[in-house]
Design a protein around this motif. Structure first.
Motif, PDB file in Angstrom:
ATOM      1  N   GLN A  41      37.485  46.421  38.140  1.00 27.78           N
ATOM      2  CA  GLN A  41      37.524  45.132  37.641  1.00 27.78           C
ATOM      3  C   GLN A  41      36.313  44.293  37.984  1.00 27.78           C
ATOM      4  OE1 GLN A  41      40.523  45.730  36.193  1.00 27.78           O
ATOM      5  NE2 GLN A  41      41.228  43.887  36.711  1.00 27.78           N
ATOM      6  N   LEU A  42      35.423  44.400  39.106  1.00 27.70           N
ATOM      7  CA  LEU A  42      34.184  43.765  38.936  1.00 27.70           C
ATOM      8  C   LEU A  42      33.410  44.093  37.788  1.00 27.70           C
ATOM      9  CD1 LEU A  42      33.199  43.957  42.733  1.00 27.70           C
ATOM     10  CD2 LEU A  42      33.909  41.959  41.868  1.00 27.70           C
ATOM     11  N   LYS A  43      33.373  45.348  37.541  1.00 25.38           N
ATOM     12  CA  LYS A  43      32.394  45.754  36.423  1.00 25.38           C
ATOM     13  C   LYS A  43      32.825  45.162  35.050  1.00 25.38           C
ATOM     14  CE  LYS A  43      32.977  49.685  34.461  1.00 25.38           C
ATOM     15  NZ  LYS A  43      32.869  51.288  33.936  1.00 25.38           N
ATOM     16  N   GLU A  44      34.257  45.144  34.970  1.00 25.64           N
ATOM     17  CA  GLU A  44      34.599  44.738  33.479  1.00 25.64           C
ATOM     18  C   GLU A  44      35.018  43.254  33.369  1.00 25.64           C
ATOM     19  OE1 GLU A  44      38.186  47.314  33.146  1.00 25.64           O
ATOM     20  OE2 GLU A  44      36.903  49.006  32.748  1.00 25.64           O
ATOM     21  N   LYS A  45      35.179  42.339  34.579  1.00 24.11           N
ATOM     22  CA  LYS A  45      35.635  41.060  34.253  1.00 24.11           C
ATOM     23  C   LYS A  45      34.867  40.104  35.090  1.00 24.11           C
ATOM     24  CE  LYS A  45      40.266  42.291  33.386  1.00 24.11           C
ATOM     25  NZ  LYS A  45      41.787  42.255  33.710  1.00 24.11           N
ATOM     26  N   SER A  46      34.175  38.978  34.204  1.00 23.59           N
ATOM     27  CA  SER A  46      33.450  38.036  34.988  1.00 23.59           C
ATOM     28  C   SER A  46      34.127  37.246  36.010  1.00 23.59           C
ATOM     29  CB  SER A  46      32.907  37.238  33.952  1.00 23.59           C
ATOM     30  OG  SER A  46      32.278  35.962  34.375  1.00 23.59           O
ATOM     31  N   LYS A  94      26.886  31.432  28.430  1.00 19.04           N
ATOM     32  CA  LYS A  94      27.984  31.932  27.877  1.00 19.04           C
ATOM     33  C   LYS A  94      28.628  33.115  28.590  1.00 19.04           C
ATOM     34  CE  LYS A  94      28.118  28.867  24.337  1.00 19.04           C
ATOM     35  NZ  LYS A  94      29.009  28.112  24.192  1.00 19.04           N
ATOM     36  N   THR A  95      27.648  33.596  29.713  1.00 20.39           N
ATOM     37  CA  THR A  95      28.212  34.680  30.220  1.00 20.39           C
ATOM     38  C   THR A  95      27.612  34.715  31.497  1.00 20.39           C
ATOM     39  OG1 THR A  95      28.480  37.171  30.333  1.00 20.39           O
ATOM     40  CG2 THR A  95      26.313  36.050  29.404  1.00 20.39           C
ATOM     41  N   ASP A  96      28.153  35.422  32.637  1.00 19.44           N
ATOM     42  CA  ASP A  96      27.519  35.230  34.137  1.00 19.44           C
ATOM     43  C   ASP A  96      26.491  36.410  34.088  1.00 19.44           C
ATOM     44  OD1 ASP A  96      28.453  37.496  36.153  1.00 19.44           O
ATOM     45  OD2 ASP A  96      29.826  37.380  34.351  1.00 19.44           O
ATOM     46  N   LEU A  97      25.461  35.934  34.855  1.00 19.51           N
ATOM     47  CA  LEU A  97      24.161  36.910  34.996  1.00 19.51           C
ATOM     48  C   LEU A  97      24.429  38.143  35.430  1.00 19.51           C
ATOM     49  CD1 LEU A  97      21.959  33.923  36.574  1.00 19.51           C
ATOM     50  CD2 LEU A  97      21.697  35.308  34.502  1.00 19.51           C
ATOM     51  N   TYR A  98      25.725  38.471  36.040  1.00 21.83           N
ATOM     52  CA  TYR A  98      26.064  39.776  36.698  1.00 21.83           C
ATOM     53  C   TYR A  98      26.852  40.486  35.735  1.00 21.83           C
ATOM     54  CZ  TYR A  98      24.029  37.114  40.564  1.00 21.83           C
ATOM     55  OH  TYR A  98      23.004  36.252  41.307  1.00 21.83           O
ATOM     56  N   ASN A  99      26.807  40.229  34.434  1.00 22.26           N
ATOM     57  CA  ASN A  99      27.275  41.232  33.641  1.00 22.26           C
ATOM     58  C   ASN A  99      26.536  42.375  33.569  1.00 22.26           C
ATOM     59  OD1 ASN A  99      27.530  42.251  30.809  1.00 22.26           O
ATOM     60  ND2 ASN A  99      28.651  40.462  30.312  1.00 22.26           N
TER      61      ASN A  99
END
Length: 265
Positions: free
Chosen positions: A18-23, A151-156
């Motif tokens: 879930q950490l990998k896939e969801k901001s 628009k996306t978090d830096l840890y994407n």
């Protein structure tokens, strides 16, 4: 003795997926995944706190793990199936770390000189472009990268991958366009906006003073808020049929002109 997990149905492994896939999960937990020895090493260099290390012994030995000198709460040996479930890249390195996020507040930015060089990107959407911008910023050793209205978090994981870990080596802040403009003005930093309107060729400008080079999206450019507060709009002359180029390429041209003027200091 290191812990071992072999099942993809393990509760902890499911949480990591879930950490990998969801901001949303990354923001809620304050944790994210880092894949690859180089990226993990850069995160450590950037003072990121490593919570857990997971490794596939067939690909990454315990000796190699020891050589990274990772200070973590735990080490977990995982099976090939678990590793494939967690890995984001096609290449297999055999090591993944769970790390703690940072806040990236504007107020936390520290400048080493009175003439900082800053790269600002407003509302970048594509993780690949953000990663490429961060690689450029690292290569030029800019003082800070500021992302407006992210628009996306830096840890994407796509940003971590495309930046080849430079998301950890740059001083990065995020904020609204209005807050960032206020911050730059408070710091007496000249604002150069890359824009077609009322612009001058970038090579005619003096980037040796405290400067922020501001980039918009390829589709819509910069918002009016930036254009109204710009000290000077700048342009890279186009000699072909189109009037724009990839934002990371344009950022590289502008930033390295500033570095050339500063004798690459």
């Amino acid at each position: 003795m290191n812990k071992e997990i072999t099942s993809v149905q393990n509760t902890y492994i499911k949480a990591l997926v879930q950490l990998k896939e969801k901001s949303r999960d990354r923001k809620k937990s304050g944790l994210f995944l880092i894949e690859g020895a180089r990226e993990i090493s850069l995160a450590i260099k950037g003072n990121y706190q490593i919570d857990t290390v997971l490794y596939l012994p067939e690909l990454f030995s315990e000796e190699e793990l020891n050589s990274l000198d990772i200070q973590s709460n735990s080490r977990i040996e995982i099976s090939k199936e678990v590793y494939q479930k967690l890995a984001h890249r096609d290449t297999t390195e055999g090591i993944i770390a769970v790390a703690k996020t940072k806040t990236h507040d504007l107020k936390a930015i520290k400048f080493k000189s009175d003439q900082p060089l800053i790269l600002v990107a407003e509302a970048p959407e594509k993780p690949g472009n953000i990663g490429a911008i961060l690689r450029t910023a690292d290569a030029a050793n800019v003082d800070a990268v500021i992302i407006a209205n992210p628009k996306t978090d830096l840890y994407n994981p796509n940003i971590i991958r495309s930046s080849v870990g430079c998301v950890f080596t740059n001083q990065i802040a995020t904020g609204s366009t209005e807050d960032i403009i206020s911050f730059l003005k408070e710091q007496h930093i000249v604002i150069y906006c890359a824009a077609l309107q009322a612009s001058e060729i970038y090579t005619t400008q003096d980037f040796t003073t405290a400067s922020a080079i501001v980039m918009g999206t390829e589709a819509t450019g910069l918002s009016n808020a930036w254009l109204q507060q710009s000290t000077q709009n700048i342009i890279i002359p186009m000699q072909g049929e189109i009037d724009s180029m990839n934002v990371s390429v344009a950022a590289g041209i502008l930033i390295f002109e500033a570095k050339r003027q500063r004798n690459f200091k």
